[in-house]
Write a protein that holds these residues in place. Structure first.
Motif, PDB file in Angstrom:
ATOM      1  N   MET A 127       0.836  -1.202   0.000  1.00 35.19           N
ATOM      2  CA  MET A 127       0.000   0.000   0.000  1.00 35.19           C
ATOM      3  C   MET A 127       0.870   1.250   0.000  1.00 35.19           C
ATOM      4  N   ILE A 128       0.427   2.263  -0.721  1.00 41.76           N
ATOM      5  CA  ILE A 128       1.110   3.554  -0.748  1.00 41.76           C
ATOM      6  C   ILE A 128       0.388   4.490   0.211  1.00 41.76           C
ATOM      7  N   PHE A 129       1.166   5.197   1.033  1.00 42.05           N
ATOM      8  CA  PHE A 129       0.584   6.140   1.986  1.00 42.05           C
ATOM      9  C   PHE A 129       1.420   7.414   2.006  1.00 42.05           C
ATOM     10  N   ARG A 130       0.753   8.566   1.924  1.00 37.33           N
ATOM     11  CA  ARG A 130       1.429   9.850   2.026  1.00 37.33           C
ATOM     12  C   ARG A 130       0.602  10.787   2.908  1.00 37.33           C
ATOM     13  N   GLN A 131       1.292  11.575   3.710  1.00 37.29           N
ATOM     14  CA  GLN A 131       0.667  12.596   4.538  1.00 37.29           C
ATOM     15  C   GLN A 131       1.077  13.961   4.002  1.00 37.29           C
ATOM     16  N   LEU A 132       0.107  14.777   3.605  1.00 33.43           N
ATOM     17  CA  LEU A 132       0.348  16.085   3.018  1.00 33.43           C
ATOM     18  C   LEU A 132      -0.168  17.162   3.961  1.00 33.43           C
ATOM     19  N   PHE A 133       0.349  18.385   3.812  1.00 34.10           N
ATOM     20  CA  PHE A 133       0.057  19.425   4.801  1.00 34.10           C
ATOM     21  C   PHE A 133      -0.263  20.748   4.125  1.00 34.10           C
ATOM     22  N   ASP A 134      -1.260  21.453   4.665  1.00 36.93           N
ATOM     23  CA  ASP A 134      -1.591  22.814   4.246  1.00 36.93           C
ATOM     24  C   ASP A 134      -1.211  23.767   5.373  1.00 36.93           C
ATOM     25  N   PRO A 135      -0.187  24.606   5.190  1.00 42.53           N
ATOM     26  CA  PRO A 135       0.271  25.468   6.289  1.00 42.53           C
ATOM     27  C   PRO A 135      -0.726  26.547   6.683  1.00 42.53           C
ATOM     28  N   SER A 136      -1.610  26.943   5.767  1.00 39.61           N
ATOM     29  CA  SER A 136      -2.549  28.015   6.095  1.00 39.61           C
ATOM     30  C   SER A 136      -3.573  27.585   7.140  1.00 39.61           C
ATOM     31  N   SER A 137      -4.081  26.368   7.021  1.00 35.44           N
ATOM     32  CA  SER A 137      -5.101  25.879   7.955  1.00 35.44           C
ATOM     33  C   SER A 137      -4.603  24.745   8.831  1.00 35.44           C
ATOM     34  N   SER A 138      -3.318  24.381   8.680  1.00 39.08           N
ATOM     35  CA  SER A 138      -2.732  23.252   9.427  1.00 39.08           C
ATOM     36  C   SER A 138      -3.526  21.966   9.193  1.00 39.08           C
ATOM     37  N   THR A 139      -4.023  21.802   7.975  1.00 38.54           N
ATOM     38  CA  THR A 139      -4.809  20.618   7.609  1.00 38.54           C
ATOM     39  C   THR A 139      -3.919  19.541   7.023  1.00 38.54           C
ATOM     40  N   TYR A 140      -4.141  18.309   7.455  1.00 34.51           N
ATOM     41  CA  TYR A 140      -3.493  17.160   6.840  1.00 34.51           C
ATOM     42  C   TYR A 140      -4.425  16.547   5.799  1.00 34.51           C
ATOM     43  N   THR A 141      -3.861  16.275   4.623  1.00 34.66           N
ATOM     44  CA  THR A 141      -4.531  15.505   3.580  1.00 34.66           C
ATOM     45  C   THR A 141      -3.807  14.175   3.463  1.00 34.66           C
ATOM     46  N   TYR A 142      -4.560  13.099   3.326  1.00 35.12           N
ATOM     47  CA  TYR A 142      -3.949  11.776   3.290  1.00 35.12           C
ATOM     48  C   TYR A 142      -4.240  11.071   1.971  1.00 35.12           C
ATOM     49  N   LEU A 143      -3.178  10.506   1.394  1.00 32.26           N
ATOM     50  CA  LEU A 143      -3.283   9.693   0.191  1.00 32.26           C
ATOM     51  C   LEU A 143      -3.077   8.240   0.572  1.00 32.26           C
ATOM     52  N   LEU A 144      -4.014   7.382   0.196  1.00 29.57           N
ATOM     53  CA  LEU A 144      -3.871   5.940   0.347  1.00 29.57           C
ATOM     54  C   LEU A 144      -4.115   5.315  -1.007  1.00 29.57           C
ATOM     55  N   ALA A 145      -3.304   4.315  -1.347  1.00 30.65           N
ATOM     56  CA  ALA A 145      -3.453   3.694  -2.662  1.00 30.65           C
ATOM     57  C   ALA A 145      -3.030   2.243  -2.626  1.00 30.65           C
ATOM     58  N   ASP A 146      -3.672   1.447  -3.443  1.00 32.39           N
ATOM     59  CA  ASP A 146      -3.251   0.078  -3.705  1.00 32.39           C
ATOM     60  C   ASP A 146      -2.321   0.141  -4.913  1.00 32.39           C
ATOM     61  N   ALA A 147      -1.052  -0.108  -4.684  1.00 33.40           N
ATOM     62  CA  ALA A 147      -0.060   0.053  -5.750  1.00 33.40           C
ATOM     63  C   ALA A 147      -0.323  -0.888  -6.918  1.00 33.40           C
ATOM     64  N   ALA A 148      -0.741  -2.108  -6.626  1.00 32.11           N
ATOM     65  CA  ALA A 148      -0.954  -3.084  -7.691  1.00 32.11           C
ATOM     66  C   ALA A 148      -2.114  -2.672  -8.588  1.00 32.11           C
ATOM     67  N   ALA A 149      -3.186  -2.191  -7.987  1.00 32.54           N
ATOM     68  CA  ALA A 149      -4.359  -1.793  -8.758  1.00 32.54           C
ATOM     69  C   ALA A 149      -4.238  -0.373  -9.300  1.00 32.54           C
ATOM     70  N   GLY A 150      -3.374   0.429  -8.694  1.00 31.44           N
ATOM     71  CA  GLY A 150      -3.225   1.817  -9.122  1.00 31.44           C
ATOM     72  C   GLY A 150      -4.374   2.709  -8.712  1.00 31.44           C
ATOM     73  N   GLU A 151      -5.168   2.273  -7.723  1.00 30.59           N
ATOM     74  CA  GLU A 151      -6.324   3.045  -7.277  1.00 30.59           C
ATOM     75  C   GLU A 151      -6.018   3.778  -5.982  1.00 30.59           C
ATOM     76  N   ALA A 152      -6.445   5.049  -5.911  1.00 28.53           N
ATOM     77  CA  ALA A 152      -6.089   5.886  -4.770  1.00 28.53           C
ATOM     78  C   ALA A 152      -7.305   6.587  -4.193  1.00 28.53           C
ATOM     79  N   LEU A 153      -7.217   6.903  -2.898  1.00 28.37           N
ATOM     80  CA  LEU A 153      -8.175   7.735  -2.187  1.00 28.37           C
ATOM     81  C   LEU A 153      -7.435   8.937  -1.622  1.00 28.37           C
ATOM     82  N   LEU A 154      -8.131  10.056  -1.515  1.00 36.28           N
ATOM     83  CA  LEU A 154      -7.617  11.218  -0.803  1.00 36.28           C
ATOM     84  C   LEU A 154      -8.605  11.586   0.293  1.00 36.28           C
TER      85      LEU A 154
END
Length: 365
Positions: free
Chosen positions: A1-28
């Protein structure tokens, strides 16, 4: 599984990416309107297809990027049925599953911060995404948007802190730079919800916070109840003279590092670079002292801008600059009304330029 944690400094919001690498399908999870390009670039670089964006709740401090990403990717918009939002492709309830490839997220209703709060638990219970229901050593407030201290206490204690102790918890925000916690940590160290705290203790604490409402609440909540769709969809072409990002209010912004790169290109490849006009709309004392100014910037205070428009070339791009980005955003609106087409605001102004360690003239240490 692919996982990334992204950040918005203006609102201190975390955005998260999760993906199944084999299928190439992702959620945000919990996207931010202004970071559409960032998110699309990451998906493209990782070779992923965005199938859905998920919201943990109707946010009051930023506008979701769900609608914009749907226009680009054809992704579905998912959020709680209890949110009262319109424009979603799928409304979620407790016990639902959201699949991506061979993996899935389990939907858990965790109301209390708002009526429509959801948390998302990975299929193997190794990680959970808690939105504002449970923060690192804290929790979301309960004094607006159908908030309830009692409901939040039971949501967190029954739906999140009953997960395995090793389960990693990823919050919707953090204002101190912390990125992740665990069930074991929060059970032991969360001063609001851990240890021997009972419902009365928690309610007494939450009912006396006395916090001001979020600054963007009057803009963000109505927009998020439309899943981030503007009142009138902006169909204008994206500018090609610099890498820009459009805010929800319709203002194009350029990040400090992108502007610095663009200015360097103009010096090394003057024939291929479109000339930029750097318009500093602060007062003279701010321009010379304080944070100083960017090399080549022209001082034209905001109060004088309307009377001195003739000093600018409407055929060339203008980047407006001020201390924090507020006055310069106003300047771009004024210039747009005056017929200027190629405009950008320096995101974060000279404060963010300084924070990036970029060169200035004048100023004081």
């Amino acid at each position: 599984m692919i996982f990334r944690q992204l950040f918005d400094p203006s609102s201190s919001t975390y955005t998260y990416l999760l993906a199944d690498a084999a299928a190439g399908e992702a959620l945000l999870i919990d996207t931010v309107y202004e970071h559409e390009r960032r998110d699309l670039a990451l998906l493209r670089e990782l070779g992923l297809r965005l199938i859905a964006t998920l919201e943990t709740h109707v946010h009051a401090d930023h506008v979701t990027g769900a609608w914009r990403l749907k226009q680009r990717c054809g992704s579905q918009i998912l959020l709680a049925e209890a949110s009262g939002a319109s424009g979603a492709d799928r409304l979620l309830s407790h016990g639902d599953r959201v699949a991506f490839g061979s993996r899935y997220l389990e939907v858990r209703a965790t109301p209390g911060h708002t009526n429509g709060c959801l948390s998302y638990v990975l299929d193997d219970h190794s990680m959970a995404f808690t939105g504002d229901s449970l923060l690192i050593r804290g929790c979301g407030r309960t004094d607006f948007q159908q908030g309830s201290a009692s409901r939040l206490f039971h949501s967190v204690r029954e739906q999140l802190l009953t997960l395995p102790p090793s389960c990693l918890l990823y919050p919707g925000h953090d204002y101190r730079g912390l990125t992740v916690t665990s069930v074991a940590e929060e059970l032991r160290f969360n001063p609001r919800l851990g240890g021997d705290v009972n419902e009365n203790d928690f309610a007494g604490y939450m009912n006396h916070l006395g916090l001001p409402h979020p600054k963007l609440m009057d803009i963000a909540v109505p927009a998020n109840l439309r899943c981030g769709q503007p009142d009138q969809a902006n169909s204008s072409d994206e500018p090609g003279w610099a890498p820009l990002t459009q805010t929800f209010s319709g203002i194009w912004e350029i990040q400090p590092d992108a502007l610095a790169e663009r200015l360097a290109q103009a010096q090394t490849q003057p024939a291929s670079a479109v000339p930029l006009q750097l318009l500093d709309v602060r007062e003279p004392a701010e321009f010379e002292a304080g944070l100083g100014h960017i090399h080549g910037a022209r001082l034209l205070p905001l109060a004088e801008l309307s009377a001195r428009l003739a000093e600018l070339d409407a055929s060339q791009p203008v980047v407006a600059i001020c201390r924090s980005g507020a006055r310069s955003a106003q300047a771009t609106v004024l210039l747009q009304k005056a017929g200027f087409k190629q405009l950008a605001n320096l995101a974060g102004g000279m404060l963010r330029w300084h924070a990036a360690g970029l060169p200035v003239e004048g100023g004081r240490d």
